[in-house]
Design a protein around this motif. Structure first.
Motif, PDB file in Angstrom:
ATOM      1  N   GLU A 177      65.363 -72.671 125.399  1.00 43.21           N
ATOM      2  CA  GLU A 177      66.451 -72.659 126.375  1.00 43.21           C
ATOM      3  C   GLU A 177      67.524 -71.644 125.978  1.00 43.21           C
ATOM      4  N   GLU A 209      68.665 -68.332 128.110  1.00 44.60           N
ATOM      5  CA  GLU A 209      70.065 -68.113 128.487  1.00 44.60           C
ATOM      6  C   GLU A 209      70.543 -66.736 128.042  1.00 44.60           C
ATOM      7  N   ALA A 230      64.643 -70.090 132.854  1.00 42.68           N
ATOM      8  CA  ALA A 230      63.754 -70.701 131.866  1.00 42.68           C
ATOM      9  C   ALA A 230      62.703 -69.675 131.493  1.00 42.68           C
TER      10      ALA A 230
END
Length: 287
Positions: A100, A104, A110
């Motif tokens: 994750e 980001e 994702a």
């Protein structure tokens, strides 16, 4: 086949006929040729494995950066086709958190279902073997290698997966060469250490200089400068332990090198003089 950075040493057989650029080039070409493929080696005719590479220790300090870089390369169109890869470690929740975080930082919602999650522990040989059987290549980010590296190398070699790590620990690197080189060659896999800081300036920097220099390269000096901000600097725990144990284990390293049968590389041209004194090297530890 195990490849490891020997520093200023090379096998005795390579020295019998004296230094030769032609011999060096022939040796480099031999390294680049595919090894004979044995059962499980991942070559033509071998059963396809679920993953092309697995990042082991993905939730650790180094592993997080490796995961991000693999994800960037896999999603950036730099590779030929889609990359089947996975992250591996002891805790699923930590591995998911790393994926994750990487998504980001790369501006993605994702990473997708194409990234697998494997649970394995360096203290559980069966789990390491199961992970190695599912991939062609393991990127090992678990250290210090002198304590945690060999089980991963053994699992990879025995199960037909190549293994790459970022270790800079000479005793581990050369010990793995001594113990697993023959088996790795029979299995058709590679074990390559020091694929990080220790190889980029030292090995790749020297090769780059040699290729760009108009003449014959006879010696190279390298310098390292460390800069820190107003709060000072710090060293990661794993790196610090690798350095401390490595410095304390020099006698065993010398004994190991005698078993391998290495000899100093002959000096070509003028020999550079050491520009520093041992007493100039000073380390301060603050708690």
């Amino acid at each position: 086949m195990c490849l490891w950075p020997c520093g200023s040493r090379q096998p005795e057989e390579a020295l019998k006929k004296g230094p030769s650029r032609k011999k060096w080039e022939e040796g480099l070409a031999a390294w680049r040729r595919p090894l004979p493929t044995a059962a499980g080696g991942g070559g033509a005719g071998a059963p396809e494995r679920p993953y092309e590479l697995v990042v082991f220790g993905a939730s650790g300090f180094t592993g997080q950066f490796v995961v991000e870089e693999v994800a960037r390369a896999a999603g950036g169109g730099e590779l030929r086709g889609a990359l089947r890869w996975a992250v591996a470690g002891r805790r699923r929740e930590k591995l998911q958190a790393v994926l994750e975080r990487a998504a980001e930082r790369l501006g993605k919602a994702a990473l997708g279902a194409e990234v697998g999650v494997l649970l394995c522990d360096v203290g559980d040989a069966a789990s390491l073997a199961a992970a190695a059987r599912q991939t062609r290549l393991v990127l090992n980010c678990v250290g210090p290698s002198r304590f945690f590296g060999e089980p991963v190398v053994e699992a990879c070699v025995e199960n037909g997966a190549s293994c790459i790590d970022v270790s800079g620990e000479p005793r581990f690197l050369e010990g793995m060469y001594l113990q697993y080189d023959g088996t790795a060659a029979e299995k058709g896999v590679y074990v390559i250490g020091s694929c990080g800081f220790d190889s980029i300036p030292a090995d790749l920097g020297v090769l780059y200089t040699r290729d760009k220099l108009k003449g014959t390269l006879t010696a190279v000096e390298s310098f390292l400068t460390v800069q820190s901000g107003p709060e000072g600097s710090c060293v990661h725990d794993g790196t610090w332990k690798s350095a401390v144990y490595g410095l304390a284990d020099q006698d065993n390293l010398r004994k190991l090198r005698k078993r391998i049968g290495c000899a100093p590389v002959p000096v070509v041209g003028a020999k550079l003089k050491r520009r520093y004194k041992k007493q100039d090297l000073c380390f301060t530890i603050r708690n």
